[in-house]
Design a protein around this motif. Structure first.
Motif, short mmCIF file in Angstrom:
data_model
loop_
_atom_site.label_atom_id
_atom_site.label_comp_id
_atom_site.label_asym_id
_atom_site.label_seq_id
_atom_site.Cartn_x
_atom_site.Cartn_y
_atom_site.Cartn_z
N LYS A 1620 0.83 -1.23 0.00
CA LYS A 1620 0.00 0.00 0.00
C LYS A 1620 0.85 1.26 0.00
N VAL A 1621 1.93 1.26 0.77
CA VAL A 1621 2.74 2.47 0.91
C VAL A 1621 3.92 2.36 -0.03
N TYR A 1622 4.09 3.38 -0.84
CA TYR A 1622 5.18 3.40 -1.80
C TYR A 1622 6.11 4.54 -1.49
N GLU A 1623 7.40 4.25 -1.61
CA GLU A 1623 8.41 5.28 -1.49
C GLU A 1623 9.04 5.48 -2.86
N VAL A 1624 9.55 6.69 -3.03
CA VAL A 1624 10.16 6.99 -4.33
C VAL A 1624 11.32 6.05 -4.62
N SER A 1625 12.02 5.68 -3.58
CA SER A 1625 13.19 4.81 -3.78
C SER A 1625 12.82 3.40 -4.20
N THR A 1626 11.55 2.98 -3.96
CA THR A 1626 11.13 1.61 -4.30
C THR A 1626 10.48 1.53 -5.66
N LEU A 1627 10.33 2.64 -6.41
CA LEU A 1627 9.66 2.65 -7.69
C LEU A 1627 10.69 2.54 -8.81
N GLU A 1628 10.33 1.74 -9.81
CA GLU A 1628 11.20 1.58 -10.97
C GLU A 1628 10.41 1.87 -12.24
N ARG A 1629 11.14 2.32 -13.24
CA ARG A 1629 10.53 2.70 -14.51
C ARG A 1629 10.26 1.45 -15.33
N ARG A 1630 9.06 1.38 -15.96
CA ARG A 1630 8.66 0.30 -16.84
C ARG A 1630 8.01 0.87 -18.09
N ILE A 1631 7.99 0.06 -19.17
CA ILE A 1631 7.34 0.44 -20.41
C ILE A 1631 6.17 -0.51 -20.61
N LEU A 1632 4.95 0.09 -20.72
CA LEU A 1632 3.74 -0.69 -20.96
C LEU A 1632 3.44 -0.64 -22.46
N ILE A 1634 1.19 -1.87 -25.63
CA ILE A 1634 -0.18 -2.35 -25.87
C ILE A 1634 -0.39 -2.38 -27.38
N ASN A 1635 -0.95 -3.47 -27.87
CA ASN A 1635 -1.38 -3.53 -29.27
C ASN A 1635 -2.72 -4.25 -29.34
N THR A 1636 -3.20 -4.53 -30.50
CA THR A 1636 -4.55 -5.06 -30.66
C THR A 1636 -4.68 -6.50 -30.20
N LYS A 1637 -3.51 -7.21 -29.99
CA LYS A 1637 -3.58 -8.64 -29.66
C LYS A 1637 -3.20 -8.93 -28.22
N ARG A 1638 -2.26 -8.19 -27.69
CA ARG A 1638 -1.79 -8.52 -26.35
C ARG A 1638 -1.26 -7.27 -25.67
N VAL A 1639 -0.97 -7.43 -24.37
CA VAL A 1639 -0.40 -6.38 -23.54
C VAL A 1639 0.89 -6.90 -22.94
N LYS A 1640 1.92 -6.04 -22.83
CA LYS A 1640 3.22 -6.50 -22.35
C LYS A 1640 3.82 -5.40 -21.49
N LEU A 1641 4.42 -5.80 -20.33
CA LEU A 1641 5.11 -4.89 -19.42
C LEU A 1641 6.60 -5.20 -19.51
N VAL A 1642 7.42 -4.20 -19.91
CA VAL A 1642 8.84 -4.41 -20.19
C VAL A 1642 9.65 -3.55 -19.24
N LYS A 1643 10.68 -4.18 -18.67
CA LYS A 1643 11.65 -3.45 -17.87
C LYS A 1643 12.75 -2.95 -18.79
N PRO A 1644 13.00 -1.63 -18.87
CA PRO A 1644 13.98 -1.12 -19.84
C PRO A 1644 15.39 -1.68 -19.55
N GLY A 1645 16.19 -1.74 -20.61
CA GLY A 1645 17.55 -2.21 -20.47
C GLY A 1645 18.47 -1.09 -20.01
#
Length: 1722
Positions: A1620-1632, A1634-1645
Motif C-alpha cells: 500500500k505504501v510506496y516510497e520513491v526509492s522503491t519505484l522503478e521505470r517500466r514500459i507498458l 499495448i497492441n490489438t492482440k496482447r499487452v506487455k510490461l517491459v523493464k527497460p535495459g
C-alpha cells in the motif's frame, strides 16, 4: 324664488371672482364694484325679512307661498320675476337649502378697503386674490354688517352666488318624510329700513366671497338643534335660535366633522384653501367675453362672436345644451359653462381648445364625461351639481383640481389616469357610503393627492391605503368592489382570475400571480403558478416581459431585454412600479397575457449578492485564469470585493492559496492535479458585505516541459566550480539531461567534455576557452522538451590571494593597529590595505562596513575617536608586480575599540557679577563621545561654605543674575558624562567676587483713576534695582497754557481730586529710592485730565399731604451740583407683593381707590442746567388708608323668569368687600320709608334669596322683587343701606325644552326624555322620527309616546325623539329634537366555540370549524346578516401565556398546513365573524396541543453534475419531517437497460467523484431520510444519465486505438512486499506496450542488462483492468490468476487513457463497439 336684485350683485361678483382666479383684475372691474355698491344702497326698503337673515327659514302654511317682489337692478339686463311654481332649471346656487355659517375676515376687509375704490390701468392689471376683492366690496357697502356671519354652500367649486329660493306648499306638505336640513324656526315678516336692506345685500356678498371655492377659510357656526315648524307666534327665542345656525345635512356633517370636534386653528383654516392654478393674462376686453344670464340657447346664433383670440369666456346661467361652435375658441384658457342645460355627452368640440386650463361645468344635467377629450393643459375641472354616476373620462395629464360634489356618483369604475391630481371633492355623492373611500381615492390618484373633500388627507386613510396590494387601483378602475385591506389580497386576486378566466389555457388554473418586493440592484422574481387539471398532459411554457411605470393605472413602458423570470431594478427605477406580463404557451399556441404589479421599487438593503460566479481560462499550468462574478449591488455603491483562491486535492478539503487574493490567478506547479475553488465576497464602498459564493474548476493539467533563463553561475577562473542552471516549467521535473562543452580554439567548435551533471570544475585546459552548457528538460512522465543552451565568457587564470590575515595592536582610542598576512599566487607587489569599522563582529563582504580610510600601501593605522565602540576591519588586496589585483581578504578585530574615561581638560565662567547680567560657563571634554554632561549653578554665602542649588537654571551653561543673588558668591559645577553613561569626576568653578545690586530705576509709571471731581487717583509703577525704599512722590496741577503748580500736602501714592482741580490736568513726579538710600533718576508721568465737575445730587427729600383715599400729596427737595435745571419727578405705587406701577410725572398726586392698601414712592432725579442728570433719590410713603364706604346708586331693571336680574350700582370708599344683599318678593310694590324698612315681618313680603345675583324662579312670577344692600368695605366697615324695587312684576318664560335625549332601556327599546322650562307643564306632545343614511328624516306613524320599540325598518337608520312643550295655559312651544341615536343594528353575530379538525403533526392540515349559538335570535342573525368569517392563525411556544402568541401573517384561511417551524409550538386559530353592517364579533379561538414532527421524507431529490467521468456529483433534495439527523446516502451503479444495481463500496457521502469505472453506467443515489431522534423514513432514489468520457480523453483514446499499438512509461514497485505504501526509492521505470492482440510490461535495459518482459498476455478472459478509488495514479492489470501487476502513473489523465485503451482493445477483442465504450454517437 330667485331674487333678481340679489342676482345682480351676484353676477357682478361672479365676474370679479373668475377674473381673480385668472390672477389679474382688468380696469373695468373697479367701476363694476362701484355700481354694485350703489345698487345695494338703492334697493327697495320693504323686503321680506328672510332676505336679511343669515339663514333660510321655512314656514308651513296651508294656502299661500312666500314671495319676494324686489325690483331688479339694471346691472345685468332687463328685470324679470320668477313665479313660485316648480323651477324648470336650477340657478347658480343649485337651489341648495343647507348652508354653513362663515364669518368674513375683518382684517382682510380693512387691508384692501382702499384697493377696491381705485382704478387700475387698462394695460397693468393688479394681481389680487379673491378674498381681497370681496373685502373691497364689503367695505363699500357696510363694514359693520360685513362682520356678521353669513351663509355659504358647503361645496361650490365654480364662482357662484347664493340667492333665496321659493318653497311651495307641495314641497312643505311632504310630511312625515322631510330632510333634517329643512327644520328651522318660523319667521315673521316685517318692514325694515333701507339700511337693513343694504346690510342684507352685503351679507349675500360676504356669503359669496367667503365660500370654500372662493378660497376663504370658513368658520363653522355653532351647531344648533333642529326644530319643527309651529303655527304659534314666534317669541324672542326664535330669532336667537336663528343666529345660532341651522341643521346641516349628514354629508355636511361628515365633511366638517373635524371642524366640529376641535377648535379651528390657523393651520386648519389654511388647509381649506383650494389654490387654483394661475392663468396668465396680459390683455383687455379683446380676449374676454362675458355673456352670463342672457338666455343664450345656441353658440351659433346671431350676435355671437366667438373669436379665436378669446382667452376668458363666461357663458354661465344660460340655456346652452350643445357645444357646437366652441371649437373656434382655440386660445381659450378659462371657460365657464356652469348652470346651462347640457345633458347628453357631446364634449368632443373641446378637443380644439388646446390651451384650456380651467373648465367649469357645474350645475348642468350631465350624466357622463366619456366624450370629454384629453386636454393637454387642463388644470381645473368642476362638474359639481350634475347627474354623473361615475368619473369615466379620458386621461388629463395636468389636471390638479377635480370637483365632482353633489352628483350621483356611486362607483369609482373607469376612474381616469390623473398623474398630478392634488384636490378631489366628492361630497354629497352616494359613494360616500363606501368605507375607506378616501383610501381608495389615494390609491387611484397616487402620491400627488393632497386634499380630499376640501381637507387634508387623514393619516389613518393614508396608512390604510398603503396596506392594499399594488394592483388594487387597476381593480378599482375595472369595477372591483372595495373591501378591507385584510381581505384585499385574496379578493383582488379572485377578481383578476375571474377577469382572465376566458383567456387562460384550457386545463390550467391560475394559483398565483405576484412579484417579490423590488429593491434596487437586487434580483426581483415574478411568480406565476398554474395548476394542471387532472387528465391534461399538455406542457405549459411561460414567456415574460417586464415594464415600468409611475403608478398602477399609469402607462407602463417596456424594459428592454427584460424577458426572463427575474429582473434587477436600476437606481432610476426607485419609487416606480414594476409590471410583468406573462404569456402562456401550450403546444405553440400563444394565449393572451396576464400580469402582476409590484410595490414601488425601494432603495435597497445595501447588502450585495452574488448572482452568478464563474471561472474562465485554460486550466493548464502557467496560464492565467480569472473569476467573473455577477453582482447585484442592492442599492450600494459598487466596491472591490474580497476574492480568494483555494486548492482542492483528491479526497481532501480545500486549502487557501497564500497571496492569491485577486480575481486573476496564475496557475502554478502546485495546482497540477488539483481543482481550484474561487471564493468571492461582494463588498460595497460603504463597507456592506454580502454572502460569499464559490465556483469550482476542473483539475489542472501540467504544461509541456520547457526551460528558460539558462545560465552559468560561478567565476570562470581556473580551479573554480561553475554550475549550470535554468528555470524549468511543465509539471514535475523528471530526469532532465545536462551537457558541458569546451570551445576548440582552432576550429571554434564545441566539444563535449561532461554529460549528466549540472556542475563542472574548470581545469588548466579551459583557460582561454569558452564553456557551453546545454539543458534538456524532461518531465516526470519521461516526456522530453526543447533544449536550451548558454555560452560563457573566456575562462581566466587564478589571481593572487592572501592567507593568514590578522590585526596586531592595542584596540583603544588613539592606539596603532597593523594588518599582516601571507600573499600567494606569484610575487607580491604593492598590496593595499583599507580600514573600515563595523557594528557587528561577523563579516559579510563590504555590507555593513563604514569607511575609515582610503586604500593605502601602508599597513599601519591609528584608531580614531569615531571608531570607539566598533570593530576594526582591514581589507587586504594582494597585488602582483605587474599590477594584477587578487581577491581581497578581510580581517576583523575580536573585540570593539575601547575608549578613555570621561574627564575635563579645563573649566571657566565669564561675565560681570552684577544683578541682571549673564554669566556663561565653558569647558573642555575628553574620553570618548560626550553624553549628557551635568551642569549645576550654586549661590554661596561665603567662598568656603556650601551653596544652594539654582534649580531653575540646572542643565544650562548660562545664568542671568537674579535679585536673590545680591551679596552672594556664584559657582558652576560640571560633571562629564560619556555617551555610554559613564560619569567622570565633577569640577567646580567659584566666582571671585560677590554679586552687586543694580542702580534703582523705574521701568514704568502711569496714573489710574477717573478725571472727575471727588475721584481718587493712584500711581501705578514698576521698580527695579534691589529692595525698594521710601520712593518720593510729588503731584502737580497743569493748566492749558503749560503752567505747572505743585499741589501742597500731596506726597503719597494716591490723591483725591478736589474742586480746585476742575479744568486742570494732573501729573505726578516719582523718584525711586533703594533700601540703602541710593536715589535713582526721577520720572514724570503723563498728564490726566482735564478734570470735570461731579454729578448733581439731591441732599434731602420728603413728602407732604394726607395719605387717605381722595386726598392730594406733594414733596419738598434740596438740590446741589451746579445750576438746577428741569428735574424729573416720578410717582410709583407699590402693593403688598412688591410690584411697582408707575402713576405719573407731575409735582403732586391725587390718591385713588387703587392706591388704598399700597405705598407711594416718589423718585426725584436732579438735573443740572446743562441737562446733566444726577443720581435719583426716592422716598416711600406709609400705606394709603381707605375712605368710608358709601353706596351711590342701586337700580333694578325688569325681571323675567329664570333670567338673572340686571343691576346697576355704584360704590365708593376703599376696596369694596362682601356687602350684604337680601332679595325680597312682594305682592304689591312698596314706596318710601316702607321700602327702606322692608323685612320678612311685613305682610306679603318674603325673603327669596341672598347675594349680588339672582334669577327669578317659577314662584316669583307675578311678584315684585326688591334688593336690600348694605355697602361694606373690604376691612368689614359698613355704610348706610340702600333699597331698590323693580317697576313691573316678574314675567313668565316661553315654554321650551332642553336636554332632549333618547335612552336605551333594553335591547331594542328606547325611551325619550327632556327638561321642561316655561311655567307649569301641560300635556306636552311626543313624536319619533327615523333618519336614513342619506339624511332624510321620516316621521314614524303612531309613535306618540315616550317609549319606542325598534322594528326591522329601523336597521341602518338613526332614531330621533321629538318633544313639543305645552304650558299649563295651553301655550305651545317649539318642538325640540333629540340628538340622533347611534345607527340601529341587530344583535352582533356571536361564535359559541371553535373546533379544530386534523392532527397536530407536521405536514397535516388543520381545519377550523365555528360553532353557532342555538338561540333563535343568533340563528336569525347568522342566516340573514352574516357576511363573512375571518380566520387568523397564531403560534406560541407556551400555551399558558396567551400574550406570547404571535400571528402568522399569511395564514388567514380556515385551514392550515403544519410546517417544520411549528414543531414544538402551540397553534391557535382565531375566528371573527362580521355582518353586512361592517361589525365584528368578539374573537373566538381554539388551540392545539404541542406540534409533533412528521414522518421523515425527502422530496425533489436530484443529482447535480456535468455527466463526465471526471466530474463531481452531489445529491440534494428537500427534507421534511422534523429536524434532519444523520440521513443515509448510498451510491450505486446501474447498467442501462438492466434493473440490477451495483453498490459502490465506501461511497456514503452526499458528494461523489466519478471515475473511469463509471463510464457507461447510470449513477444511482439512494437517500434514506433520518430524523434527529433516529426515526427513519422511506428511502428515495435518483439516477443520472449514463456517464460519458471526458471529451479530451475521448479524442486521445480514439487516436491511440486507431494506431493499434502504443507505449506508456509507468512506474512499478520493485519491492513486492510493500502493498500500500510506496516510497520513491522503491519505484522503478517500466514500459507498458499495448497492441490489438496482447499487452506487455517491459523493464527497460541498461548498460549492463537487456530489456526484460515481466508480464505478457492477451485480452481473453479473465483479463481485466482495475483502478484504485483512493489513489488516482494507480491501476491494476490482471492477465490471469497468476499474472497481475500494479502500476503507478504521473497523472489521473494518463491513468484514464491507459485504462480506456486497454478496455477498448479488450472489448474489440470480444467484438464490442468502441463508441459503445466511449458513450459517443456513431
Amino acid at each position: 324664488m330667485e331674487d333678481p336684485d340679489g342676482a345682480s350683485v351676484q353676477d357682478a361678483l361672479a365676474d370679479l371672482s373668475i377674473l381673480k382666479k385668472a390672477e389679474h383684475l382688468p380696469a373695468d372691474v373697479a367701476d363694476s364694484a362701484k355700481k354694485v355698491t350703489k345698487t345695494a344702497r338703492k334697493c327697495d326698503p320693504v323686503v321680506s325679512k328672510d332676505s336679511g337673515n343669515t339663514k333660510r327659514g321655512m314656514e308651513i302654511k296651508s294656502s299661500s307661498t312666500l314671495k319676494q317682489p324686489v325690483a331688479k337692478s339694471g346691472l345685468t339686463g332687463p328685470s324679470r320675476t320668477l313665479s313660485s311654481g316648480p323651477a324648470t332649471r336650477r340657478n347658480s346656487t343649485g337651489g341648495l337649502m343647507e348652508k354653513q355659517a362663515v364669518a368674513a375676515d375683518t382684517q382682510q376687509i380693512n387691508s384692501v378697503a382702499s384697493v377696491g375704490i381705485k382704478k387700475s390701468s387698462p394695460l397693468g392689471a393688479v394681481r389680487r386674490t379673491l378674498p381681497e376683492a370681496g373685502g373691497s366690496l364689503l367695505r363699500s357697502s357696510s363694514t359693520k354688517e360685513a362682520r356678521k356671519p353669513s351663509s355659504v354652500s358647503p361645496d361650490t367649486t365654480t364662482p357662484v352666488t347664493p340667492t333665496s329660493s321659493a318653497i311651495n306648499d307641495k314641497d312643505l306638505s311632504r310630511q312625515p318624510s322631510f330632510s333634517r336640513s329643512t327644520f328651522s324656526s318660523s319667521l315673521k315678516a316685517s318692514s325694515v329700513s333701507s339700511e337693513s336692506t343694504a346690510c342684507s345685500i352685503s351679507k349675500r356678498v360676504a356669503s359669496k366671497l367667503s365660500s370654500p371655492s372662493a378660497q376663504t377659510p370658513p368658520k363653522i357656526a355653532p351647531k344648533s338643534r333642529t326644530k319643527l315648524p309651529s303655527n304659534s307666534a314666534s317669541s324672542a327665542s326664535s330669532s336667537s335660535e336663528l343666529k345660532k345656525g341651522s341643521l346641516s345635512s349628514p354629508l355636511d356633517r361628515s365633511s366638517s366633522a373635524s371642524s366640529r370636534k376641535k377648535p379651528t386653528t390657523p393651520e386648519s383654516r389654511d388647509s381649506r384653501f383650494i389654490m387654483l392654478p394661475q392663468v396668465e393674462m396680459k390683455g383687455g376686453d379683446d380676449v374676454r367675453l362675458d355673456l352670463r344670464g342672457h338666455k343664450i340657447r345656441s353658440l351659433s346664433c346671431s350676435g355671437m362672436n366667438l373669436s379665436p383670440n378669446l382667452e376668458f369666456v363666461y357663458l354661465r346661467d344660460n340655456l346652452l345644451a350643445s357645444l357646437e361652435g366652441i371649437e373656434n375658441l382655440k386660445r381659450v384658457k378659462v371657460l365657464d359653462l356652469s348652470f346651462n342645460d347640457f345633458k347628453e355627452p357631446g364634449f368632443e368640440p373641446l378637443g380644439n381648445c388646446e390651451l384650456l386650463q380651467q373648465l367649469y361645468l357645474a350645475g348642468n344635467h350631465i350624466v357622463s364625461l366619456v366624450s370629454l377629450p384629453e386636454l393637454a393643459n387642463l388644470e381645473f375641472l368642476s362638474v359639481a351639481q350634475n347627474k354623473l354616476k361615475s368619473l369615466t373620462m379620458a386621461s388629463q395629464p395636468r389636471l390638479q383640481v377635480l370637483a365632482a360634489s353633489k352628483n350621483k356618483i356611486s362607483t369609482l369604475k373607469g376612474f381616469p389616469y390623473l398623474p398630478v391630481l392634488e384636490h378631489l371633492r366628492l361630497e354629497e355623492n352616494p359613494i360616500l357610503r363606501m368605507p375607506h373611500l378616501e383610501a381608495a381615492s389615494i390609491l387611484l390618484a397616487g402620491p400627488t393627492l393632497k386634499k380630499f373633500n376640501d381637507r387634508d388627507l387623514l393619516k389613518e386613510e393614508v396608512a390604510i391605503a398603503k396596506k392594499y396590494p399594488a394592483h388594487t387601483a387597476l381593480c378599482i378602475r375595472d369595477g372591483w368592489e372595495f373591501c378591507s385591506p385584510e381581505q384585499a389580497a385574496d379578493s383582488t386576486f379572485r377578481f383578476l382570475v375571474e377577469h382572465w378566466k376566458d383567456q387562460l389555457p384550457p386545463g390550467f388554473q391560475l394559483k398565483e400571480a405576484s412579484i417579490d418586493a423590488p429593491f434596487v440592484e437586487d434580483v426581483c422574481r415574478c411568480h406565476f403558478l398554474f395548476a394542471q387539471v387532472d387528465g391534461v398532459e399538455s406542457k405549459l411554457v411561460l414567456k415574460y416581459c417586464w415594464y415600468i411605470g409611475e403608478s398602477a393605472i399609469s402607462p407602463f413602458v417596456a424594459i428592454p431585454e427584460a424577458i426572463t423570470e427575474v429582473y434587477c431594478p436600476k437606481r432610476e427605477d426607485i419609487a416606480k412600479l414594476l409590471k410583468v406580463e406573462c404569456i402562456p404557451l401550450v403546444e405553440e399556441t400563444e394565449y393572451p397575457p396576464i400580469f402582476a404589479i409590484s410595490l414601488p421599487v425601494s432603495p435597497g438593503t445595501g447588502c450585495p449578492k452574488v448572482l452568478k460566479l464563474g471561472v474562465r481560462g485554460d486550466l493548464v499550468e502557467g496560464n492565467i485564469i480569472r473569476g467573473y462574478p455577477e453582482i447585484a449591488w442592492c442599492g450600494g455603491t459598487p466596491g472591490k470585493g474580497v476574492a480568494s483562491w483555494l486548492r482542492r486535492r483528491w479526497n481532501c478539503s480545500p486549502v487557501v492559496i497564500p497571496g492569491a487574493k485577486e480575481e486573476e490567478y496564475q496557475l502554478t506547479l502546485d495546482d497540477v492535479g488539483s481543482s481550484l475553488v474561487f471564493m468571492y465576497t461582494p463588498v460595497t464602498e460603504e463597507g456592506a458585505k454580502g454572502e460569499p459564493q464559490y465556483a469550482i474548476t476542473d483539475y489542472i493539467k501540467a504544461a509541456p516541459p520547457s526551460v528558460s533563463n539558462v545560465r552559468i553561475i560561478g567565476d570562470l577562473v581556473e580551479g573554480e566550480s561553475i554550475n549550470g542552471s535554468g528555470d524549468y516549467f511543465g509539471g514535475r521535473e523528471g530526469p532532465s539531461q545536462f551537457e558541458w562543452s569546451r570551445e576548440n580554439k582552432d576550429t571554434g567548435d564545441f566539444e563535449l567534455v561532461l554529460a549528466g551533471a549540472p556542475e563542472y570544475n574548470l581545469t588548466r585546459e579551459d583557460v582561454g576557452c569558452r564553456i557551453a552548457f546545454v539543458y534538456i528538460p524532461i518531465n516526470f512522465e519521461g516526456k522530453e522538451g526543447e533544449s536550451a543552451s548558454v555560452v560563457s565568457d573566456v575562462a581566466r587564470k587564478a589571481p593572487p590571494s592572501v592567507t593568514n590575515l590578522k590585526l596586531i595592536g592595542d584596540l583603544r582610542e588613539g592606539s596603532k593597529v597593523t594588518a599582516t598576512g601571507t600573499v600567494t599566487g606569484g610575487t607580491e607587489g604593492s598590496s593595499r590595505v583599507q580600514w573600515f569599522k563595523s557594528s557587528v563582529p561577523v563579516l559579510n563582504g563590504d555590507n555593513g562596513l563604514e569607511v575609515l580610510t582610503t586604500s593605502k600601501i601602508a599597513k599601519a593605522f591609528r584608531v580614531p575617536l569615531g571608531a570607539v565602540g566598533y570593530y576594526i576591519v582591514a581589507k587586504f588586496t594582494p597585488m602582483t608586480p605587474d599590477g594584477e589585483a587578487g581577491i581581497p581578504a578581510y580581517a576583523i578585530s575580536d573585540k570593539t575599540v575601547e575608549t578613555l574615561p570621561p574627564n575635563l581638560s579645563f573649566l571657566s565662567v565669564t561675565g560681570d557679577y552684577v544683578e541682571g547680567e549673564i554669566l556663561t560657563a565653558s569647558y573642555g571634554y575628553m574620553g570618548g563621545h560626550e553624553g549628557k554632561s551635568i551642569y549645576n549653578w550654586y549661590l554661596h554665602e561665603s567662598e568656603i561654605g556650601s551653596g544652594d542649588s539654582l534649580l531653575e537654571v540646572s542643565g544650562l551653561l548660562q545664568y542671568r543674575i537674579s535679585k536673590d543673588a545680591i551679596g552672594k558668591f556664584v559657582s558652576f559645577e560640571c560633571t562629564p558624562v560619556c555617551d555610554d553613561g559613564m560619569m567622570g569626576e565633577p569640577k567646580m568653578y567659584m566666582g571671585q567676587e560677590r554679586v552687586r545690586a543694580g542702580s534703582p530705576r523705574l521701568l514704568s509709571l502711569q496714573l489710574n483713576g477717573k478725571p472727575v471731581e471727588g475721584s481718587t487717583l493712584h500711581v501705578d509703577k514698576k521698580y527695579w534695582g534691589g529692595d525698594e525704599g521710601d520712593t518720593v512722590f510729588r503731584w502737580f496741577r497743569n493748566s492749558l497754557d503749560g503752567d505747572q503748580t505743585e499741589i501742597q500736602d500731596a506726597s503719597s501714592a494716591a490723591y483725591v481730586l478736589s474742586v480746585d482741580d476742575i479744568g486742570f490736568y494732573i501729573s505726578v513726579l516719582c523718584e525711586p529710592v533703594r533700601s540703602d538710600g541710593v536715589h535713582g533718576s526721577t520720572v514724570l508721568s503723563e498728564t490726566l485730565g482735564p478734570i470735570v465737575p461731579g454729578l448733581p445730587t439731591c441732599q434731602a427729600l420728603q413728602l407732604s399731604g394726607s395719605l387717605v383715599e381722595g386726598q392730594r400729596i406733594s414733596f419738598t427737595a434740596s438740590y446741589s451740583g451746579g445750576v438746577r435745571g428741569d428735574c424729573c419727578y416720578e410717582w410709583f405705587r407699590l402693593n403688598g407683593s412688591g410690584i411697582k406701577e408707575k402713576l405719573c410725572e407731575s409735582e403732586c398726586l391725587d390718591l385713588a381707590i387703587e392706591d388704598v392698601g399700597c405705598s407711594v414712592e416718589f423718585v426725584f432725579t436732579p438735573v443740572r442746567s446743562d441737562r446733566v442728570r444726577g443720581l435719583s433719590r426716592s422716598i416711600l410713603s406709609d400705606v394709603i388708608a381707605p375712605a368710608d364706604p358709601i353706596g351711590l346708586e342701586l337700580t333694578i331693571s325688569n325681571c323675567y323668569e329664570n333670567e338673572e336680574v340686571a343691576l346697576q350700582k355704584r360704590y365708593f370708599g376703599g376696596q369694596e368687600g362682601d356687602g350684604e344683599y337680601i332679595w325680597y318678593s312682594t305682592k304689591d310694590r312698596l314706596y318710601g320709608s316702607t321700602l327702606l324698612e322692608i323685612s320678612d315681618s311685613l305682610e306679603g313680603v318674603s325673603t327669596c334669596g341672598e347675594g349680588l345675583s339672582y334669577a327669578p324662579s317659577l314662584n316669583d312670577v307675578g311678584f315684585y322683587l326688591a334688593l336690600y344692600w348694605v355697602p361694606t368695605r373690604a376691612d368689614g366697615k359698613r355704610g348706610q343701606p340702600l333699597v331698590s324695587i323693580c317697576s313691573t312684576p316678574v314675567a313668565p318664560a316661553h315654554p321650551v325644552m332642553s336636554s332632549v335625549c333618547v335612552r336605551e332601556v333594553s335591547l331594542g327599546v328606547y325611551f325619550g326624555e327632556g327638561t321642561y322650562f316655561g311655567g307649569h307643564e301641560g300635556s306636552s306632545l311626543f313624536s319619533w322620527y327615523r333618519e336614513t343614511a342619506d339624511g332624510t328624516i321620516n316621521l314614524i306613524p303612531e309613535a306618540d309616546s315616550r317609549t319606542y320599540e325598534v322594528t326591522d325598518s329601523d336597521y341602518t337608520c338613526r332614531l330621533l325623539f321629538g318633544y313639543t312643550p305645552v304650558r299649563s295655559d295651553s301655550v305651545v312651544g317649539e318642538i325640540k329634537l333629540s340628538e340622533p341615536t347611534d345607527i340601529i343594528f341587530p344583535e352582533i353575530p356571536k361564535i359559541e366555540g371553535v373546533a379544530l379538525t386534523g392532527k397536530a403533526i407536521e405536514g397535516n392540515v388543520l381545519k377550523a370549524v365555528e360553532v353557532i349559538p342555538s338561540s333563535e335570535r343568533q340563528q336569525h342573525v347568522w342566516n340573514k346578516y352574516k357576511k363573512e368569517v375571518r380566520y387568523q392563525w397564531y403560534f406560541s411556544s407556551d400555551s399558558a401565556d396567551s400574550a406570547s402568541f404571535q400571528p402568522l401573517s399569511s395564514q388567514r384561511s380556515n385551514s392550515y398546513r403544519v410546517r417544520f417551524e411549528d414543531i414544538g409550538q402551540f397553534l391557535k386559530c382565531e375566528l371573527i365573524v362580521s355582518d353586512v353592517f361592517g361589525r365584528s364579533s368578539e374573537p373566538a379561538f381554539a388551540e392545539t396541543s404541542r406540534i409533533l414532527p412528521g414522518i421523515p421524507r425527502i422530496d425533489k431529490l436530484e443529482i447535480e453534475g456535468r455527466g463526465f467521468h471526471t466530474n463531481l456529483y452531489a445529491v440534494k433534495g428537500t427534507y421534511s419531517g422534523g429536524r434532519e439527523g444523520k440521513s443515509k446516502v448510498q451510491w450505486l451503479r446501474s447498467m442501462v437497460g438492466s434493473p440490477d444495481l451495483i453498490s459502490i463500496q465506501g461511497e456514503t457521502g452526499r458528494m461523489y467523484e466519478a471515475n473511469v469505472d463509471d463510464v457507461g453506467y447510470r449513477l444511482v443515489a439512494v437517500y434514506t431520510p433520518v430524523r434527529e431522534d433516529g426515526v427513519e423514513g422511506r428511502p428515495t432514489s435518483v439516477s443520472t444519465e449514463p456517464i460519458a468520457v471526458e471529451p479530451d480523453v475521448v479524442v486521445e483514446v480514439k487516436k491511440k486505438l486507431d494506431l493499434g499499438s502504443v507505449k506508456f512509461e509507468v512506474l512499478c514497485n520493485k519491492d513486492k512486499s510493500l502493498k500500500k505504501v510506496y516510497e520513491v526509492s522503491t519505484l522503478e521505470r517500466r514500459i507498458l506496450e499495448i497492441n490489438t492482440k496482447r499487452v506487455k510490461l517491459v523493464k527497460p535495459g541498461s548498460k549492463t542488462s537487456f530489456p526484460t518482459t515481466e508480464i505478457r498476455g492477451s485480452y481473453a478472459p479473465p483479463f481485466h483492468v482495475e483502478v484504485s478509488r483512493k489513489d488516482q495514479h494507480r491501476l491494476r492489470i490482471v492477465v490471469d490468476n497468476e499474472n497481475e501487476v500494479e502500476l503507478i502513473v504521473h497523472t489521473r489523465h494518463l491513468r484514464d487513457v491507459i485504462v480506456l485503451v486497454l478496455r477498448g482493445l479488450a472489448q474489440r477483442f470480444n467484438s464490442t463497439s468502441l463508441n459503445t465504450l466511449l458513450k459517443v454517437e456513431a
